[in-house]
Structure formats: C-alpha cells, structure tokens
Design a protein around this motif. Structure first.
Motif, PDB file in Angstrom:
ATOM      1  N   VAL A   1      -7.593   5.468   2.068  1.00  0.00           N
ATOM      2  CA  VAL A   1      -8.528   4.462   1.754  1.00  0.00           C
ATOM      3  C   VAL A   1      -9.574   4.761   0.763  1.00  0.00           C
ATOM      4  CG1 VAL A   1      -8.639   3.595   4.290  1.00  0.00           C
ATOM      5  CG2 VAL A   1      -9.942   5.509   3.775  1.00  0.00           C
ATOM      6  N   ASP A   2      -9.468   6.145   0.281  1.00  0.00           N
ATOM      7  CA  ASP A   2     -10.303   6.255  -0.731  1.00  0.00           C
ATOM      8  C   ASP A   2      -9.656   7.051  -1.957  1.00  0.00           C
ATOM      9  OD1 ASP A   2     -10.226   9.142   0.293  1.00  0.00           O
ATOM     10  OD2 ASP A   2     -11.843   8.770   1.486  1.00  0.00           O
ATOM     11  N   LYS A   3     -10.362   7.089  -2.683  1.00  0.00           N
ATOM     12  CA  LYS A   3      -9.564   7.897  -4.327  1.00  0.00           C
ATOM     13  C   LYS A   3      -9.285   9.423  -3.790  1.00  0.00           C
ATOM     14  CE  LYS A   3     -11.874   9.862  -7.985  1.00  0.00           C
ATOM     15  NZ  LYS A   3     -12.740  10.101  -9.009  1.00  0.00           N
ATOM     16  N   GLU A   4     -10.304  10.246  -3.046  1.00  0.00           N
ATOM     17  CA  GLU A   4      -9.988  11.451  -2.856  1.00  0.00           C
ATOM     18  C   GLU A   4      -8.678  11.706  -2.031  1.00  0.00           C
ATOM     19  OE1 GLU A   4     -13.047  10.203  -2.354  1.00  0.00           O
ATOM     20  OE2 GLU A   4     -13.873  10.791  -4.191  1.00  0.00           O
ATOM     21  N   ALA A   5      -8.540  10.763  -1.052  1.00  0.00           N
ATOM     22  CA  ALA A   5      -7.066  10.993  -0.018  1.00  0.00           C
ATOM     23  C   ALA A   5      -5.996  10.540  -0.978  1.00  0.00           C
ATOM     24  CB  ALA A   5      -7.549  10.084   1.223  1.00  0.00           C
ATOM     25  N   LEU A   6      -5.996   9.655  -1.762  1.00  0.00           N
ATOM     26  CA  LEU A   6      -5.069   9.149  -2.508  1.00  0.00           C
ATOM     27  C   LEU A   6      -4.686  10.247  -3.684  1.00  0.00           C
ATOM     28  CD1 LEU A   6      -2.899   7.203  -3.575  1.00  0.00           C
ATOM     29  CD2 LEU A   6      -4.637   6.178  -5.348  1.00  0.00           C
ATOM     30  N   GLU A   7      -5.722  10.960  -4.113  1.00  0.00           N
ATOM     31  CA  GLU A   7      -5.396  12.226  -5.072  1.00  0.00           C
ATOM     32  C   GLU A   7      -4.661  13.434  -4.314  1.00  0.00           C
ATOM     33  OE1 GLU A   7      -9.278  12.866  -6.605  1.00  0.00           O
ATOM     34  OE2 GLU A   7      -9.088  11.465  -8.323  1.00  0.00           O
ATOM     35  N   THR A   8      -5.244  13.463  -3.116  1.00  0.00           N
ATOM     36  CA  THR A   8      -4.779  14.952  -2.424  1.00  0.00           C
ATOM     37  C   THR A   8      -3.258  14.595  -2.060  1.00  0.00           C
ATOM     38  OG1 THR A   8      -6.863  15.298  -1.469  1.00  0.00           O
ATOM     39  CG2 THR A   8      -4.947  16.038  -0.201  1.00  0.00           C
ATOM     40  N   MET A   9      -2.786  13.439  -1.665  1.00  0.00           N
ATOM     41  CA  MET A   9      -1.552  12.926  -1.321  1.00  0.00           C
ATOM     42  C   MET A   9      -0.335  13.067  -2.677  1.00  0.00           C
ATOM     43  SD  MET A   9       1.075  10.663  -1.657  1.00  0.00           S
ATOM     44  CE  MET A   9       0.142   9.319  -2.160  1.00  0.00           C
ATOM     45  N   LEU A  10      -1.075  12.455  -3.923  1.00  0.00           N
ATOM     46  CA  LEU A  10      -0.234  12.730  -4.918  1.00  0.00           C
ATOM     47  C   LEU A  10      -0.241  13.727  -5.646  1.00  0.00           C
ATOM     48  CD1 LEU A  10      -1.709   9.367  -6.783  1.00  0.00           C
ATOM     49  CD2 LEU A  10       0.547   9.670  -5.768  1.00  0.00           C
TER      50      LEU A  10
END
Length: 81
Positions: free
Chosen positions: A7-16
């Motif tokens: 739901v946010d940029k940080e979560a997406l960056e962590t997963m990627l």
C-alpha cells in the motif's frame, strides 16, 4: 509478488529488493545500480549478456499491487525509467 498488499512505496521497495537478492547473486549487481528501476534494467541486461537468451518480464493480474501504487504521481516519478 502477490502474497502481500503493498500500500505504500516503502513496502513495495522492500519486497522488490528482497526479490532481487537471488537474481543479483546469480547475475551480479553493478555498484552504480542503486535505484530499483536501475537494478531491474541492469539485471535484465546482465541476464541477457550472460545467458545469450532473450529476457521476458511478465506482469499479470497477480501483480496488481504494483499497479495499485504506480498510479501515485510521486511514486511514478520516482520509478519512471
């Protein structure tokens, strides 16, 4: 990638970043590739160079979490290639 909601940029960056770890071990990672879009571009190029095969990136309905955050202008500008 569809096992969580980003739901946010940080979560997406962590997963990627987590997803890239194994591929970067296999194909290496240049020091200058620090942003995620640079890492992905570099990974695709290195995979092609090392295997001499075409690289395919599939984005399907299970990648909706990416689309959910990409509509945000600040996120789009950050990740735009």
């Amino acid at each position: 990638m569809s096992c969580a909601k980003y739901v946010d940029k940080e979560a997406l960056e962590t997963m990627l970043s987590f997803q890239f770890i194994e591929y970067e071990k296999k194909y290496s990672k240049p020091e200058e590739a620090t942003r995620l879009n640079d890492c992905l571009t570099s990974l695709i190029l290195r995979a092609h160079e090392q295997t001499k095969l075409k690289v395919v990136v599939l984005i399907d309905e299970h990648d909706i979490p990416l689309l959910n955050v990409m509509h945000e202008k600040s996120t789009y500008r950050y990740y735009a290639m």
